[in-house]
Scaffold this active site. Structure first.
Site, PDB file in Angstrom:
ATOM      1  N   ARG A  48       0.696  -1.578   0.130  1.00 33.48           N
ATOM      2  CA  ARG A  48      -0.145  -0.117   0.424  1.00 33.48           C
ATOM      3  C   ARG A  48       1.410   1.111  -0.442  1.00 33.48           C
ATOM      4  NH1 ARG A  48       1.633   1.916   4.021  1.00 33.48           N
ATOM      5  NH2 ARG A  48       0.538   3.658   3.514  1.00 33.48           N
ATOM      6  N   GLY A  49       0.409   2.555  -0.783  1.00 34.44           N
ATOM      7  CA  GLY A  49       0.913   4.034  -0.168  1.00 34.44           C
ATOM      8  C   GLY A  49       1.102   3.833  -1.371  1.00 34.44           C
ATOM      9  N   ALA A  50       0.866   5.491  -2.274  1.00 38.08           N
ATOM     10  CA  ALA A  50       1.221   5.317  -3.567  1.00 38.08           C
ATOM     11  C   ALA A  50       2.292   4.926  -4.641  1.00 38.08           C
ATOM     12  CB  ALA A  50       0.780   6.970  -3.898  1.00 38.08           C
ATOM     13  N   ARG A  89      -6.540  -0.223  -7.251  1.00 37.63           N
ATOM     14  CA  ARG A  89      -7.157   0.291  -6.255  1.00 37.63           C
ATOM     15  C   ARG A  89      -7.059   2.122  -6.626  1.00 37.63           C
ATOM     16  NH1 ARG A  89      -4.521   1.271  -0.483  1.00 37.63           N
ATOM     17  NH2 ARG A  89      -6.034   1.808  -0.562  1.00 37.63           N
ATOM     18  N   GLN A 194      -3.433   2.444  10.422  1.00 36.71           N
ATOM     19  CA  GLN A 194      -2.126   2.585   9.208  1.00 36.71           C
ATOM     20  C   GLN A 194      -1.161   3.377  10.054  1.00 36.71           C
ATOM     21  OE1 GLN A 194      -4.809   2.959   8.039  1.00 36.71           O
ATOM     22  NE2 GLN A 194      -4.536   1.991   5.311  1.00 36.71           N
ATOM     23  N   ASP A 235      -1.725  10.597  -2.211  1.00 37.67           N
ATOM     24  CA  ASP A 235      -2.207   9.271  -3.264  1.00 37.67           C
ATOM     25  C   ASP A 235      -2.662  10.470  -4.934  1.00 37.67           C
ATOM     26  OD1 ASP A 235      -2.581   6.780  -1.741  1.00 37.67           O
ATOM     27  OD2 ASP A 235      -3.173   8.120  -0.494  1.00 37.67           O
ATOM     28  N   ASN A 245      -5.904  12.091   0.017  1.00 36.93           N
ATOM     29  CA  ASN A 245      -4.535  11.827   1.148  1.00 36.93           C
ATOM     30  C   ASN A 245      -5.702  10.296   1.831  1.00 36.93           C
ATOM     31  OD1 ASN A 245      -2.410  10.980   2.136  1.00 36.93           O
ATOM     32  ND2 ASN A 245      -2.657  12.244   3.975  1.00 36.93           N
ATOM     33  N   LYS A 246      -5.779  10.049   2.777  1.00 35.41           N
ATOM     34  CA  LYS A 246      -5.935   9.146   3.636  1.00 35.41           C
ATOM     35  C   LYS A 246      -7.257   9.635   4.461  1.00 35.41           C
ATOM     36  CE  LYS A 246      -5.783   5.548   4.152  1.00 35.41           C
ATOM     37  NZ  LYS A 246      -6.383   4.749   3.011  1.00 35.41           N
TER      38      LYS A 246
END
Length: 349
Positions: A48-50, A89, A194, A235, A245-246
């Site tokens: 995960r993570g862009a 995603r 996270q 992201d 973003n999150k």
């Protein structure tokens, strides 16, 4: 994070991933060798993570090409499998960008695809180091204080979210290396934690003082004057500087604006999507209801109640004080450097 822990790497016949769903309790790896396993790993947040998703997308094409040769697929089936990886995603533009970058190399064979995917990985590590240095320089210059700083961050934008070092946490690591971090507030990041599971683990591994706080506590922490700066990842960033973003990032941005402290977004330039004019055009992934309605396998909400579970929100450009990329710093909220016009100027610097 310990230098011998790698988030993502090519293992010769597949992609070796640090399984982030098991952290911090266990450090285990999974090697994926087919498209179903890779798409599942992406969707379950094993990786995960862009930036890391960009690397996974690039190597994912190699996985598909190998599987197509192994199982005798025609081009149509191969291309459909690549499209599945690309769309696994939707919010993080880096995943699609990683896939698209290596597509021209398919005609040259799987080794050429792997080599280009490795270049994506290596560039990410180098770029993260530059982001850390640019961000630390800008923050210290902007704040102008001669003391260690109190930094707030949200979700995980460290080495685990990239090919190495990190973006937002890369800035924190650089500040720490200069002796300029007093404390990091790591938001827990509901509903999958996270921040509590991953960011706190990375900070602890690096010996950086930190505390975990509930997401809802973060705006109060900022308004009480307990944080000097907030640093987050991204992201996808629209051409006008709107930033996805999150979920929960907008609350931080509003609190930073009210308190008069900088909100710094740290992300590679590949996260800037110039084809998207503003945040309204950024697709927002919605994740399974069970992530919100249950905990540890036990339902926490009434049986007849459903959930709304967006994984991301969009912070308007006017609330983003600075965007730090590997090419430099853009002061977005000041309106002097919209992303579309700033790319060439920033690269010259």
């Amino acid at each position: 994070m310990s230098s011998d822990v790698r988030t993502i790497e090519w293992a010769g016949d597949g992609l070796r991933l640090l399984d982030q769903t098991l952290l911090p309790a266990r450090v285990e790896y999974a090697t994926v060798r087919d498209v179903d396993a890779l798409v599942d790993a992406i969707r379950r947040l094993v990786v995960r993570g862009a930036p890391a998703l960009g690397v996974a997308g690039a190597f994912g094409v190699a996985i598909v090409v190998r599987q197509a040769a192994r199982e005798g697929w025609d081009d149509a089936r191969r291309d459909a499998a690549i499209a599945r990886v690309r769309a696994a995603r939707p919010t993080a533009v880096n995943l699609a960008a990683g896939v698209d970058r290596v597509l021209p190399f398919i005609a040259e064979g799987v080794d050429a695809v792997v080599a280009e995917a490795q270049a994506v990985l290596d560039e990410d590590v180098r770029g993260n180091r530059a982001i850390g240095a640019f961000g630390a320089d800008w923050i210290l210059g902007r704040l102008g204080v001669d003391r260690p700083l109190r930094v707030l961050t949200h979700c995980n934008a460290g080495a685990l979210a990239t090919a190495g070092w990190g973006t937002a946490l890369g800035v924190v690591r650089e500040l720490h290396g200069r002796g300029r971090v007093e404390l990091v507030y790591a938001d827990e990041t509901r509903p999958l934690l996270q921040g509590a599971r991953l960011t706190a683990w990375e900070l602890d591994q690096a010996g950086i003082p930190c505390v975990v706080q509930a997401d809802a506590a973060a705006p109060s922490t900022i308004l009480r004057g307990l944080a000097d700066v907030a640093v987050i990842g991204a992201d996808r960033i629209a051409a006008n500087g709107d930033t996805a973003n999150k979920i929960g990032s907008v609350g931080l941005a509003l609190a930073c604006a009210a308190a008069g402290i900088p909100l710094v977004v740290a992300a590679p330039w590949s996260t800037v999507d110039l084809a998207v004019p503003d945040g309204a055009a950024i697709p927002i992934e919605e994740r399974p209801a069970e992530e919100v309605l249950a905990w540890g396998g036990a339902r926490t909400a009434p049986g007849g109640v459903d959930a709304f579970n967006p994984a991301f929100d969009v912070t308007p450009a006017r609330l983003v004080t600075a965007l730090v990329t590997e090419t430099g710093v853009l002061e977005v909220a000041a309106g002097t450097a919209p992303c579309r016009r700033a790319r060439r100027r920033c690269r010259r610097e």
